[in-house]
Write a protein that holds these residues in place. Sequence first.
Motif, PDB file in Angstrom:
ATOM      1  N   VAL A  85     -93.022 -56.548  31.858  1.00 47.05           N
ATOM      2  CA  VAL A  85     -94.132 -56.398  32.824  1.00 47.05           C
ATOM      3  C   VAL A  85     -95.286 -57.273  33.951  1.00 47.05           C
ATOM      4  N   LEU A  86     -95.160 -58.527  33.395  1.00 48.72           N
ATOM      5  CA  LEU A  86     -95.420 -59.767  34.066  1.00 48.72           C
ATOM      6  C   LEU A  86     -94.698 -59.728  35.071  1.00 48.72           C
ATOM      7  N   GLY A  87     -93.577 -59.876  34.989  1.00 47.01           N
ATOM      8  CA  GLY A  87     -92.598 -60.522  36.291  1.00 47.01           C
ATOM      9  C   GLY A  87     -92.693 -59.426  36.926  1.00 47.01           C
ATOM     10  N   LEU A  88     -92.350 -57.882  36.544  1.00 49.69           N
ATOM     11  CA  LEU A  88     -91.738 -57.626  37.985  1.00 49.69           C
ATOM     12  C   LEU A  88     -93.391 -56.492  38.108  1.00 49.69           C
ATOM     13  N   ALA A  89     -93.994 -56.702  38.050  1.00 49.20           N
ATOM     14  CA  ALA A  89     -95.382 -56.900  38.553  1.00 49.20           C
ATOM     15  C   ALA A  89     -95.140 -57.737  40.086  1.00 49.20           C
ATOM     16  N   LYS A  90     -94.891 -58.728  40.504  1.00 45.46           N
ATOM     17  CA  LYS A  90     -95.411 -59.197  41.875  1.00 45.46           C
ATOM     18  C   LYS A  90     -93.927 -59.176  42.056  1.00 45.46           C
ATOM     19  N   LEU A  91     -92.733 -58.846  41.750  1.00 41.86           N
ATOM     20  CA  LEU A  91     -91.529 -58.816  41.862  1.00 41.86           C
ATOM     21  C   LEU A  91     -91.597 -58.504  43.570  1.00 41.86           C
ATOM     22  N   GLN A  92     -90.981 -59.373  44.549  1.00 45.52           N
ATOM     23  CA  GLN A  92     -91.230 -58.809  46.037  1.00 45.52           C
ATOM     24  C   GLN A  92     -89.251 -59.286  46.499  1.00 45.52           C
ATOM     25  N   HIS A  93     -88.657 -59.604  45.753  1.00 44.65           N
ATOM     26  CA  HIS A  93     -87.100 -59.784  46.195  1.00 44.65           C
ATOM     27  C   HIS A  93     -86.444 -59.596  45.320  1.00 44.65           C
ATOM     28  N   ALA A  94     -84.915 -59.270  45.203  1.00 43.63           N
ATOM     29  CA  ALA A  94     -83.882 -59.354  44.349  1.00 43.63           C
ATOM     30  C   ALA A  94     -83.445 -60.269  43.239  1.00 43.63           C
ATOM     31  N   MET A  95     -83.732 -61.472  44.239  1.00 43.59           N
ATOM     32  CA  MET A  95     -83.065 -62.914  43.744  1.00 43.59           C
ATOM     33  C   MET A  95     -84.477 -63.192  42.068  1.00 43.59           C
ATOM     34  N   GLU A  96     -86.042 -62.267  42.659  1.00 42.39           N
ATOM     35  CA  GLU A  96     -87.330 -62.641  41.456  1.00 42.39           C
ATOM     36  C   GLU A  96     -86.490 -61.820  40.271  1.00 42.39           C
ATOM     37  N   LEU A  97     -85.775 -61.161  40.230  1.00 44.04           N
ATOM     38  CA  LEU A  97     -85.674 -60.735  38.484  1.00 44.04           C
ATOM     39  C   LEU A  97     -84.767 -61.593  38.248  1.00 44.04           C
ATOM     40  N   LEU A  98     -83.915 -62.747  38.255  1.00 40.73           N
ATOM     41  CA  LEU A  98     -82.966 -63.718  37.910  1.00 40.73           C
ATOM     42  C   LEU A  98     -83.660 -64.463  36.888  1.00 40.73           C
ATOM     43  N   PRO A  99     -85.034 -64.603  36.878  1.00 40.37           N
ATOM     44  CA  PRO A  99     -85.690 -65.204  35.752  1.00 40.37           C
ATOM     45  C   PRO A  99     -85.809 -64.585  34.924  1.00 40.37           C
ATOM     46  N   ILE A 100     -86.645 -63.641  35.060  1.00 39.00           N
ATOM     47  CA  ILE A 100     -86.995 -62.547  33.883  1.00 39.00           C
ATOM     48  C   ILE A 100     -85.277 -61.844  33.427  1.00 39.00           C
ATOM     49  N   ILE A 101     -84.331 -62.021  34.210  1.00 41.53           N
ATOM     50  CA  ILE A 101     -83.171 -61.681  33.013  1.00 41.53           C
ATOM     51  C   ILE A 101     -83.241 -62.942  31.987  1.00 41.53           C
ATOM     52  N   GLY A 102     -83.061 -64.299  33.089  1.00 40.89           N
ATOM     53  CA  GLY A 102     -82.686 -65.437  32.197  1.00 40.89           C
ATOM     54  C   GLY A 102     -83.892 -65.608  30.800  1.00 40.89           C
ATOM     55  N   THR A 103     -84.914 -65.341  31.249  1.00 39.30           N
ATOM     56  CA  THR A 103     -86.371 -65.138  30.827  1.00 39.30           C
ATOM     57  C   THR A 103     -86.086 -64.289  29.070  1.00 39.30           C
ATOM     58  N   LEU A 104     -85.796 -63.280  29.770  1.00 38.27           N
ATOM     59  CA  LEU A 104     -85.690 -62.179  28.517  1.00 38.27           C
ATOM     60  C   LEU A 104     -84.088 -62.779  27.131  1.00 38.27           C
ATOM     61  N   ALA A 105     -83.015 -63.455  27.722  1.00 37.38           N
ATOM     62  CA  ALA A 105     -82.207 -63.909  27.285  1.00 37.38           C
ATOM     63  C   ALA A 105     -82.347 -64.522  26.520  1.00 37.38           C
ATOM     64  N   SER A 106     -83.490 -65.828  26.834  1.00 38.48           N
ATOM     65  CA  SER A 106     -83.367 -66.648  26.459  1.00 38.48           C
ATOM     66  C   SER A 106     -84.424 -66.163  25.172  1.00 38.48           C
ATOM     67  N   THR A 107     -85.343 -65.530  25.505  1.00 35.75           N
ATOM     68  CA  THR A 107     -87.015 -64.889  23.946  1.00 35.75           C
ATOM     69  C   THR A 107     -85.305 -64.731  23.349  1.00 35.75           C
ATOM     70  N   TRP A 108     -84.600 -63.517  23.578  1.00 40.94           N
ATOM     71  CA  TRP A 108     -83.617 -63.053  22.478  1.00 40.94           C
ATOM     72  C   TRP A 108     -82.919 -63.792  21.743  1.00 40.94           C
ATOM     73  N   ALA A 109     -82.351 -64.892  22.487  1.00 44.24           N
ATOM     74  CA  ALA A 109     -81.432 -66.243  21.646  1.00 44.24           C
ATOM     75  C   ALA A 109     -82.802 -67.116  20.138  1.00 44.24           C
ATOM     76  N   LEU A 110     -83.858 -67.071  21.215  1.00 45.84           N
ATOM     77  CA  LEU A 110     -85.392 -67.799  20.197  1.00 45.84           C
ATOM     78  C   LEU A 110     -85.382 -67.704  19.101  1.00 45.84           C
ATOM     79  N   PHE A 111     -85.384 -66.044  19.734  1.00 43.06           N
ATOM     80  CA  PHE A 111     -85.199 -64.985  18.309  1.00 43.06           C
ATOM     81  C   PHE A 111     -84.563 -64.142  17.001  1.00 43.06           C
ATOM     82  N   ARG A 112     -83.396 -64.350  17.671  1.00 37.85           N
ATOM     83  CA  ARG A 112     -82.102 -64.364  16.818  1.00 37.85           C
ATOM     84  C   ARG A 112     -81.494 -64.926  16.423  1.00 37.85           C
ATOM     85  N   CYS A 113     -81.506 -65.722  17.002  1.00 39.57           N
ATOM     86  CA  CYS A 113     -79.964 -67.045  16.808  1.00 39.57           C
ATOM     87  C   CYS A 113     -80.394 -68.119  16.624  1.00 39.57           C
ATOM     88  N   ARG A 114     -79.096 -69.228  15.794  1.00 39.72           N
ATOM     89  CA  ARG A 114     -79.528 -70.099  15.647  1.00 39.72           C
ATOM     90  C   ARG A 114     -78.780 -71.282  16.357  1.00 39.72           C
TER      91      ARG A 114
END
Length: 184
Positions: A85-114
């Motif tokens: 929600v917060l990342g996509l709200a101010k999205l102006q360029h497709a390259m700005e999706l990369l930190p959102i994707i990275g954050t989604l992946a690292s969130t999953w890793a920190l909560f589900r992996c060891r």
Amino acid sequence: MTAYWLAQGVGVVAFLIGITTFFNRDERRFRLQLALYSAIIGAHFFLMGAWPAGMSAGLNSVRTLISMRTRRLWVMALFLLLTLVLGLAKLQHAMELLPIIGTLASTWALFRCRGLTVRCVMWCATACWVCHNFWLGSIGGTLIEGSFLVINGLNIIRFWRMKRRGIDPFRIEKRVQQETPSAR
């Protein structure tokens, strides 16, 4: 001093703090240092006018601290939703999706992996941030994420080799986990 150079200076400070993050085998210290780095690099991105990256980094900082206390699925889902929600709200360029994707992946890793799995998923998330930071022109951001990519990659190989030899590189981490009640 112009705002641009102030922003770049904050990025360099984040670089200096974050450079040793992935050397930590102790999960608690790893997460604390990662949270501090994320907060400072988030400020850098806001100063650069990169709102989706700033919001993602700010959420990374809070999320990393909370993941030290709980690994509940609903908390992870909340951070995934906030990132989108917060990342996509101010999205102006497709390259700005990369930190959102990275954050989604690292969130999953920190909560589900060891251990090694966390670092492998974080390596992939870091690749997203490197591409974004280079595109943005963030000197400190590109340096730190590029360094994370190399350092974390080398540590992944080192830890993997240790496991192949029968050595548990995350022995410290397991002892701390046994002392903390399960949050599931």
